[in-house]
Write an enzyme that holds these catalytic residues in place. Structure first.
Site, PDB file in Angstrom:
ATOM      1  N   GLY A 249       0.835  -1.213   0.000  1.00  0.00           N
ATOM      2  CA  GLY A 249       0.000   0.000   0.000  1.00  0.00           C
ATOM      3  C   GLY A 249       0.858   1.247   0.000  1.00  0.00           C
ATOM      4  O   GLY A 249       0.663   2.177  -0.804  1.00  0.00           O
ATOM      5  N   HIS A 250       1.849   1.278   0.892  1.00  0.00           N
ATOM      6  CA  HIS A 250       2.766   2.433   0.938  1.00  0.00           C
ATOM      7  C   HIS A 250       3.500   2.583  -0.398  1.00  0.00           C
ATOM      8  O   HIS A 250       3.657   3.681  -0.921  1.00  0.00           O
ATOM      9  CB  HIS A 250       3.823   2.235   2.033  1.00  0.00           C
ATOM     10  CG  HIS A 250       3.284   2.229   3.431  1.00  0.00           C
ATOM     11  ND1 HIS A 250       3.359   1.113   4.234  1.00  0.00           N
ATOM     12  CD2 HIS A 250       2.690   3.181   4.169  1.00  0.00           C
ATOM     13  CE1 HIS A 250       2.831   1.392   5.423  1.00  0.00           C
ATOM     14  NE2 HIS A 250       2.415   2.638   5.416  1.00  0.00           N
TER      15      HIS A 250
ATOM     16  N   GLN B 114       0.078  11.565  17.828  1.00  0.00           N
ATOM     17  CA  GLN B 114      -1.191  11.056  17.311  1.00  0.00           C
ATOM     18  C   GLN B 114      -1.615   9.740  17.965  1.00  0.00           C
ATOM     19  O   GLN B 114      -2.616   9.147  17.596  1.00  0.00           O
ATOM     20  CB  GLN B 114      -1.166  10.928  15.788  1.00  0.00           C
ATOM     21  CG  GLN B 114      -0.270   9.843  15.251  1.00  0.00           C
ATOM     22  CD  GLN B 114      -0.119   9.950  13.736  1.00  0.00           C
ATOM     23  OE1 GLN B 114       0.462  10.888  13.214  1.00  0.00           O
ATOM     24  NE2 GLN B 114      -0.671   8.978  13.025  1.00  0.00           N
TER      25      GLN B 114
ATOM     26  N   GLY C 212      -3.455   7.749   1.413  1.00  0.00           N
ATOM     27  CA  GLY C 212      -4.285   6.589   1.109  1.00  0.00           C
ATOM     28  C   GLY C 212      -5.727   6.775   1.552  1.00  0.00           C
ATOM     29  O   GLY C 212      -5.989   7.345   2.609  1.00  0.00           O
TER      30      GLY C 212
ATOM     31  N   GLN D  30      -8.742  10.791   7.790  1.00  0.00           N
ATOM     32  CA  GLN D  30      -7.477  11.538   7.773  1.00  0.00           C
ATOM     33  C   GLN D  30      -7.367  12.366   6.487  1.00  0.00           C
ATOM     34  O   GLN D  30      -6.959  13.537   6.510  1.00  0.00           O
ATOM     35  CB  GLN D  30      -6.321  10.549   7.866  1.00  0.00           C
ATOM     36  CG  GLN D  30      -4.957  11.140   7.553  1.00  0.00           C
ATOM     37  CD  GLN D  30      -3.847  10.157   7.832  1.00  0.00           C
ATOM     38  OE1 GLN D  30      -3.486   9.949   8.970  1.00  0.00           O
ATOM     39  NE2 GLN D  30      -3.293   9.542   6.800  1.00  0.00           N
TER      40      GLN D  30
ATOM     41  N   MET E 188      -4.377  -3.696   3.411  1.00  0.00           N
ATOM     42  CA  MET E 188      -3.019  -3.777   3.955  1.00  0.00           C
ATOM     43  C   MET E 188      -2.834  -2.732   5.046  1.00  0.00           C
ATOM     44  O   MET E 188      -3.328  -1.608   4.933  1.00  0.00           O
ATOM     45  CB  MET E 188      -1.996  -3.551   2.847  1.00  0.00           C
ATOM     46  CG  MET E 188      -1.950  -4.708   1.892  1.00  0.00           C
ATOM     47  SD  MET E 188      -0.549  -4.554   0.773  1.00  0.00           S
ATOM     48  CE  MET E 188      -0.859  -5.968  -0.261  1.00  0.00           C
ATOM     49  N   SER E 189      -2.115  -3.117   6.088  1.00  0.00           N
ATOM     50  CA  SER E 189      -1.852  -2.205   7.200  1.00  0.00           C
ATOM     51  C   SER E 189      -0.626  -2.706   7.943  1.00  0.00           C
ATOM     52  O   SER E 189      -0.440  -3.924   8.088  1.00  0.00           O
ATOM     53  CB  SER E 189      -3.049  -2.203   8.155  1.00  0.00           C
ATOM     54  OG  SER E 189      -2.704  -1.597   9.376  1.00  0.00           O
TER      55      SER E 189
HETATM   56  P1  AMP Z   1       0.781   4.829   7.758  1.00  0.00           P
HETATM   57  O1  AMP Z   1       2.223   4.519   7.619  1.00  0.00           O
HETATM   58  O2  AMP Z   1      -0.049   3.650   8.142  1.00  0.00           O
HETATM   59  O3  AMP Z   1       0.514   6.055   8.584  1.00  0.00           O
HETATM   60  O4  AMP Z   1       0.256   5.185   6.313  1.00  0.00           O
HETATM   61  C1  AMP Z   1       0.927   6.109   5.482  1.00  0.00           C
HETATM   62  C2  AMP Z   1       0.079   6.381   4.280  1.00  0.00           C
HETATM   63  O5  AMP Z   1      -0.168   5.150   3.589  1.00  0.00           O
HETATM   64  C3  AMP Z   1      -1.308   6.963   4.633  1.00  0.00           C
HETATM   65  O6  AMP Z   1      -1.659   7.941   3.661  1.00  0.00           O
HETATM   66  C4  AMP Z   1      -2.202   5.754   4.533  1.00  0.00           C
HETATM   67  O7  AMP Z   1      -3.540   6.070   4.229  1.00  0.00           O
HETATM   68  C5  AMP Z   1      -1.549   4.997   3.394  1.00  0.00           C
HETATM   69  N1  AMP Z   1      -1.916   3.585   3.439  1.00  0.00           N
HETATM   70  C6  AMP Z   1      -1.741   2.704   4.457  1.00  0.00           C
HETATM   71  N2  AMP Z   1      -2.237   1.497   4.133  1.00  0.00           N
HETATM   72  C7  AMP Z   1      -2.760   1.615   2.890  1.00  0.00           C
HETATM   73  C8  AMP Z   1      -3.429   0.722   2.003  1.00  0.00           C
HETATM   74  N3  AMP Z   1      -3.677  -0.533   2.334  1.00  0.00           N
HETATM   75  N4  AMP Z   1      -3.811   1.193   0.801  1.00  0.00           N
HETATM   76  C9  AMP Z   1      -3.588   2.485   0.452  1.00  0.00           C
HETATM   77  N5  AMP Z   1      -2.959   3.372   1.239  1.00  0.00           N
HETATM   78  C10 AMP Z   1      -2.551   2.949   2.436  1.00  0.00           C
END
Ligand code: AMP
Length: 282
Positions: free
Chosen positions: A36-37, A61, A148, A154, A185-186
Protein backbone atom coordinates in the site's frame (compact mmCIF):
# COMPACT_ATOMS: atom_id res chain seq x y z
CA UNK A 1 18.57 7.54 -2.35
CA UNK A 2 19.42 10.04 0.36
CA UNK A 3 18.47 9.52 3.99
CA UNK A 4 17.92 12.84 5.72
CA UNK A 5 17.52 13.06 9.49
CA UNK A 6 17.38 16.78 10.19
CA UNK A 7 14.46 19.07 9.28
CA UNK A 8 16.76 21.96 8.26
CA UNK A 9 18.68 19.68 5.88
CA UNK A 10 15.41 18.43 4.42
CA UNK A 11 14.25 22.00 3.74
CA UNK A 12 17.61 22.89 2.17
CA UNK A 13 17.19 19.95 -0.26
CA UNK A 14 13.62 21.05 -1.04
CA UNK A 15 14.68 24.63 -1.78
CA UNK A 16 17.40 23.39 -4.14
CA UNK A 17 14.83 21.34 -6.05
CA UNK A 18 12.43 24.28 -6.26
CA UNK A 19 15.24 26.52 -7.56
CA UNK A 20 15.95 24.00 -10.30
CA UNK A 21 12.25 23.99 -11.21
CA UNK A 22 11.64 20.45 -9.99
CA UNK A 23 8.32 19.31 -8.57
CA UNK A 24 8.45 17.49 -5.24
CA UNK A 25 6.01 14.75 -4.27
CA UNK A 26 5.65 13.78 -0.60
CA UNK A 27 4.31 10.57 0.93
CA UNK A 28 3.98 10.89 4.72
CA UNK A 29 4.22 7.53 6.54
CA UNK A 30 4.97 5.85 9.83
CA UNK A 31 7.09 3.17 8.15
CA UNK A 32 6.98 -0.64 8.27
CA UNK A 33 6.18 -0.53 4.61
CA UNK A 34 3.86 -2.76 2.65
CA UNK A 35 2.56 -2.69 -0.91
CA UNK A 36 0.00 0.00 0.00
CA UNK A 37 2.77 2.43 0.94
CA UNK A 38 4.78 1.51 -2.16
CA UNK A 39 1.87 2.16 -4.48
CA UNK A 40 1.49 5.65 -2.94
CA UNK A 41 5.19 6.25 -3.62
CA UNK A 42 4.90 5.12 -7.24
CA UNK A 43 1.85 7.35 -7.68
CA UNK A 44 3.84 10.30 -6.29
CA UNK A 45 6.58 9.47 -8.78
CA UNK A 46 4.11 9.91 -11.64
CA UNK A 47 3.07 13.31 -10.31
CA UNK A 48 6.44 14.84 -9.45
CA UNK A 49 10.10 14.90 -10.51
CA UNK A 50 11.36 13.76 -7.10
CA UNK A 51 9.65 11.82 -4.35
CA UNK A 52 10.34 12.35 -0.67
CA UNK A 53 8.94 9.85 1.83
CA UNK A 54 8.75 10.83 5.46
CA UNK A 55 9.08 8.07 8.03
CA UNK A 56 8.08 9.26 11.46
CA UNK A 57 6.10 7.39 14.10
CA UNK A 58 4.46 10.53 15.39
CA UNK A 59 3.99 10.28 19.16
CA UNK A 60 1.35 13.02 19.34
CA UNK A 61 -1.19 11.06 17.31
CA UNK A 62 -1.17 8.09 19.72
CA UNK A 63 -3.33 8.08 22.85
CA UNK A 64 -1.81 7.11 26.24
CA UNK A 65 -3.29 3.57 26.03
CA UNK A 66 -2.33 3.06 22.36
CA UNK A 67 0.46 1.18 20.62
CA UNK A 68 3.18 3.85 20.19
CA UNK A 69 5.92 1.76 21.86
CA UNK A 70 4.82 -1.46 20.14
CA UNK A 71 4.27 0.08 16.68
CA UNK A 72 6.22 -2.13 14.23
CA UNK A 73 9.53 -0.73 13.03
CA UNK A 74 12.24 -2.04 10.68
CA UNK A 75 14.35 0.81 9.34
CA UNK A 76 16.75 -1.27 7.20
CA UNK A 77 13.99 -3.17 5.47
CA UNK A 78 12.08 0.09 4.93
CA UNK A 79 15.16 1.75 3.38
CA UNK A 80 15.61 -1.09 0.89
CA UNK A 81 11.92 -1.01 -0.04
CA UNK A 82 11.72 2.74 -0.69
CA UNK A 83 14.94 2.71 -2.64
CA UNK A 84 13.49 0.05 -4.96
CA UNK A 85 10.35 2.20 -5.36
CA UNK A 86 12.41 5.01 -6.90
CA UNK A 87 12.22 7.40 -3.95
CA UNK A 88 14.84 10.19 -3.88
CA UNK A 89 14.79 11.07 -0.19
CA UNK A 90 13.76 9.24 2.93
CA UNK A 91 13.17 11.85 5.61
CA UNK A 92 13.39 10.14 9.01
CA UNK A 93 13.61 12.72 11.78
CA UNK A 94 13.78 11.97 15.49
CA UNK A 95 10.95 13.12 17.78
CA UNK A 96 13.22 15.52 19.69
CA UNK A 97 13.87 17.46 16.47
CA UNK A 98 10.22 17.50 15.41
CA UNK A 99 9.09 18.52 18.89
CA UNK A 100 11.99 20.33 20.57
CA UNK A 101 11.75 21.64 24.12
CA UNK A 102 9.17 24.41 24.30
CA UNK A 103 7.11 23.14 21.36
CA UNK A 104 3.53 24.27 22.03
CA UNK A 105 1.55 24.70 18.80
CA UNK A 106 -1.32 22.48 17.69
CA UNK A 107 -3.20 22.50 14.39
CA UNK A 108 -6.73 21.34 15.15
CA UNK A 109 -9.34 20.86 12.41
CA UNK A 110 -12.92 21.44 13.64
CA UNK A 111 -15.18 18.86 15.22
CA UNK A 112 -17.41 18.54 12.11
CA UNK A 113 -14.61 16.46 10.57
CA UNK A 114 -12.77 15.19 13.64
CA UNK A 115 -15.49 14.60 16.25
CA UNK A 116 -16.83 11.31 14.88
CA UNK A 117 -15.55 7.97 13.53
CA UNK A 118 -11.89 7.50 14.57
CA UNK A 119 -11.90 10.97 16.15
CA UNK A 120 -14.49 9.83 18.70
CA UNK A 121 -12.56 6.66 19.62
CA UNK A 122 -9.15 8.35 19.55
CA UNK A 123 -9.39 11.80 21.17
CA UNK A 124 -6.53 14.07 20.11
CA UNK A 125 -5.52 11.77 17.26
CA UNK A 126 -6.39 14.14 14.42
CA UNK A 127 -4.82 17.15 16.11
CA UNK A 128 -1.62 15.09 16.24
CA UNK A 129 -2.00 14.13 12.58
CA UNK A 130 -2.83 17.66 11.36
CA UNK A 131 0.03 19.20 13.32
CA UNK A 132 2.65 16.75 12.06
CA UNK A 133 1.44 16.89 8.45
CA UNK A 134 1.44 20.69 8.57
CA UNK A 135 5.03 20.56 9.84
CA UNK A 136 6.00 18.03 7.16
CA UNK A 137 4.50 20.25 4.45
CA UNK A 138 6.53 23.19 5.76
CA UNK A 139 9.73 21.17 6.05
CA UNK A 140 9.51 19.28 2.73
CA UNK A 141 7.63 21.98 0.77
CA UNK A 142 6.01 19.51 -1.63
CA UNK A 143 3.98 20.47 -4.68
CA UNK A 144 1.87 17.35 -4.26
CA UNK A 145 1.28 14.90 -1.41
CA UNK A 146 -0.29 11.46 -1.74
CA UNK A 147 -2.48 9.92 0.99
CA UNK A 148 -4.29 6.59 1.11
CA UNK A 149 -8.06 6.32 1.07
CA UNK A 150 -7.70 3.64 3.72
CA UNK A 151 -7.43 6.48 6.24
CA UNK A 152 -10.49 8.13 4.81
CA UNK A 153 -11.16 10.54 7.68
CA UNK A 154 -7.48 11.54 7.77
CA UNK A 155 -7.69 12.43 4.10
CA UNK A 156 -10.71 14.70 4.70
CA UNK A 157 -8.93 16.35 7.64
CA UNK A 158 -5.76 16.98 5.62
CA UNK A 159 -7.73 18.40 2.69
CA UNK A 160 -9.58 20.77 5.04
CA UNK A 161 -6.38 21.88 6.78
CA UNK A 162 -4.54 22.39 3.49
CA UNK A 163 -7.35 24.55 2.12
CA UNK A 164 -8.00 26.46 5.36
CA UNK A 165 -4.34 27.30 5.94
CA UNK A 166 -3.55 28.01 2.23
CA UNK A 167 -0.73 25.48 2.34
CA UNK A 168 -0.65 25.29 -1.45
CA UNK A 169 -0.08 21.54 -1.63
CA UNK A 170 -2.09 19.42 -4.06
CA UNK A 171 -3.63 16.52 -2.12
CA UNK A 172 -4.02 13.29 -4.08
CA UNK A 173 -6.04 10.33 -2.79
CA UNK A 174 -4.90 6.81 -3.62
CA UNK A 175 -7.24 3.77 -3.52
CA UNK A 176 -6.98 1.14 -0.79
CA UNK A 177 -4.48 -1.62 -1.59
CA UNK A 178 -5.64 -5.04 -0.38
CA UNK A 179 -4.30 -8.53 0.17
CA UNK A 180 -5.57 -11.15 -2.31
CA UNK A 181 -8.36 -12.14 0.11
CA UNK A 182 -9.58 -8.55 0.56
CA UNK A 183 -7.92 -7.52 3.83
CA UNK A 184 -6.80 -3.89 3.58
CA UNK A 185 -3.02 -3.78 3.96
CA UNK A 186 -1.85 -2.21 7.20
CA UNK A 187 1.34 -2.18 9.24
CA UNK A 188 -0.89 -3.22 12.16
CA UNK A 189 -1.87 -6.49 10.41
CA UNK A 190 1.43 -7.88 11.71
CA UNK A 191 -0.10 -7.84 15.23
CA UNK A 192 -2.69 -10.44 14.20
CA UNK A 193 -2.18 -13.94 15.54
CA UNK A 194 -2.69 -16.68 12.90
CA UNK A 195 -6.15 -17.59 14.25
CA UNK A 196 -7.18 -13.89 14.17
CA UNK A 197 -6.29 -13.41 10.50
CA UNK A 198 -9.67 -14.86 9.40
CA UNK A 199 -11.52 -12.52 11.77
CA UNK A 200 -9.72 -9.56 10.21
CA UNK A 201 -11.57 -10.41 7.00
CA UNK A 202 -14.83 -9.46 8.74
CA UNK A 203 -14.21 -5.81 7.71
CA UNK A 204 -13.81 -6.22 3.94
CA UNK A 205 -16.53 -8.89 3.91
CA UNK A 206 -18.89 -6.54 5.77
CA UNK A 207 -18.26 -3.89 3.09
CA UNK A 208 -19.10 -6.45 0.41
CA UNK A 209 -22.24 -7.51 2.30
CA UNK A 210 -23.38 -3.88 2.62
CA UNK A 211 -22.96 -3.46 -1.14
CA UNK A 212 -24.92 -6.64 -1.88
CA UNK A 213 -27.82 -5.64 0.38
CA UNK A 214 -27.80 -2.07 -0.98
CA UNK A 215 -27.82 -3.39 -4.56
CA UNK A 216 -30.98 -5.28 -3.66
CA UNK A 217 -32.62 -1.95 -2.80
CA UNK A 218 -32.02 -1.44 0.94
CA UNK A 219 -31.38 2.25 1.78
CA UNK A 220 -31.81 2.42 5.56
CA UNK A 221 -28.46 2.78 7.30
CA UNK A 222 -30.04 1.79 10.61
CA UNK A 223 -31.15 -1.59 9.26
CA UNK A 224 -27.83 -2.10 7.43
CA UNK A 225 -25.90 -1.30 10.60
CA UNK A 226 -27.78 -3.96 12.55
CA UNK A 227 -27.12 -6.61 9.89
CA UNK A 228 -23.44 -5.69 9.61
CA UNK A 229 -22.86 -5.62 13.37
CA UNK A 230 -24.26 -9.17 13.69
CA UNK A 231 -22.24 -10.27 10.67
CA UNK A 232 -18.95 -8.92 12.08
CA UNK A 233 -19.64 -10.34 15.53
CA UNK A 234 -20.16 -13.79 13.97
CA UNK A 235 -16.35 -13.86 13.48
CA UNK A 236 -14.43 -14.94 16.62
CA UNK A 237 -12.75 -12.29 18.81
CA UNK A 238 -14.31 -9.29 17.04
CA UNK A 239 -15.68 -6.18 18.69
CA UNK A 240 -17.18 -3.39 16.57
CA UNK A 241 -15.82 0.04 17.46
CA UNK A 242 -18.02 1.78 14.90
CA UNK A 243 -20.05 1.15 11.77
CA UNK A 244 -20.88 4.51 10.19
CA UNK A 245 -22.54 5.58 7.00
CA UNK A 246 -21.35 9.09 6.16
CA UNK A 247 -21.25 11.56 3.28
CA UNK A 248 -17.91 11.14 1.49
CA UNK A 249 -16.94 14.84 1.77
CA UNK A 250 -18.63 16.18 4.91
CA UNK A 251 -18.31 12.93 6.93
CA UNK A 252 -21.75 13.64 8.37
CA UNK A 253 -23.91 10.60 9.19
CA UNK A 254 -26.70 9.81 6.78
CA UNK A 255 -29.98 7.96 7.42
CA UNK A 256 -30.39 6.81 3.81
CA UNK A 257 -27.59 5.75 1.50
CA UNK A 258 -26.95 7.35 -1.88
CA UNK A 259 -24.06 7.46 -4.41
CA UNK A 260 -21.97 9.65 -2.10
CA UNK A 261 -22.30 7.45 0.98
CA UNK A 262 -19.19 5.85 2.42
CA UNK A 263 -19.41 3.06 4.93
CA UNK A 264 -16.58 3.30 7.44
CA UNK A 265 -15.71 0.51 9.87
CA UNK A 266 -13.42 0.09 12.85
CA UNK A 267 -13.20 -3.32 14.50
CA UNK A 268 -11.03 -4.55 17.36
CA UNK A 269 -9.69 -8.06 16.93
CA UNK A 270 -8.71 -10.02 20.03
CA UNK A 271 -9.22 -6.93 22.18
CA UNK A 272 -6.05 -5.28 20.96
CA UNK A 273 -5.68 -4.97 17.19
CA UNK A 274 -7.87 -2.13 15.91
CA UNK A 275 -8.40 -2.29 12.13
CA UNK A 276 -10.27 0.12 9.85
CA UNK A 277 -11.72 -0.14 6.36
CA UNK A 278 -14.13 1.87 4.23
CA UNK A 279 -15.63 2.25 0.79
CA UNK A 280 -18.53 3.64 -1.21
CA UNK A 281 -21.69 1.61 -0.78
CA UNK A 282 -23.27 2.07 -4.20
P1 AMP B 1 0.78 4.83 7.76
O1 AMP B 1 2.22 4.52 7.62
O2 AMP B 1 -0.05 3.65 8.14
O3 AMP B 1 0.51 6.05 8.58
O4 AMP B 1 0.26 5.18 6.31
C1 AMP B 1 0.93 6.11 5.48
C2 AMP B 1 0.08 6.38 4.28
O5 AMP B 1 -0.17 5.15 3.59
C3 AMP B 1 -1.31 6.96 4.63
O6 AMP B 1 -1.66 7.94 3.66
C4 AMP B 1 -2.20 5.75 4.53
O7 AMP B 1 -3.54 6.07 4.23
C5 AMP B 1 -1.55 5.00 3.39
N1 AMP B 1 -1.92 3.58 3.44
C6 AMP B 1 -1.74 2.70 4.46
N2 AMP B 1 -2.24 1.50 4.13
C7 AMP B 1 -2.76 1.61 2.89
C8 AMP B 1 -3.43 0.72 2.00
N3 AMP B 1 -3.68 -0.53 2.33
N4 AMP B 1 -3.81 1.19 0.80
C9 AMP B 1 -3.59 2.49 0.45
N5 AMP B 1 -2.96 3.37 1.24
C10 AMP B 1 -2.55 2.95 2.44
Amino acid sequence: MQIIRHPAEMTAWAKEQAKAGHRIGLVPTMGFFHEGHLSLMRRAGQLADFVAVSLFVNPTQFGPQEDLAAYPRNFERDCAMVEAAGVSVLFAPIAAEMYPAGFSTTVAVGAELTGQLCGASRPGHFAGVATVVCKLFNIVQPDVAVFGQKDFQQLAVIRRMTADLNLGVEIVAHPIVREADGLAMSSRNTYLLPQQRESALSLSRALALARTIAAEGERSTERLTTVLRDFIHSFPETEVDYISFVHQDTLQQVAEIDEKTVIALAVKIGGRVRLIDNGLVL
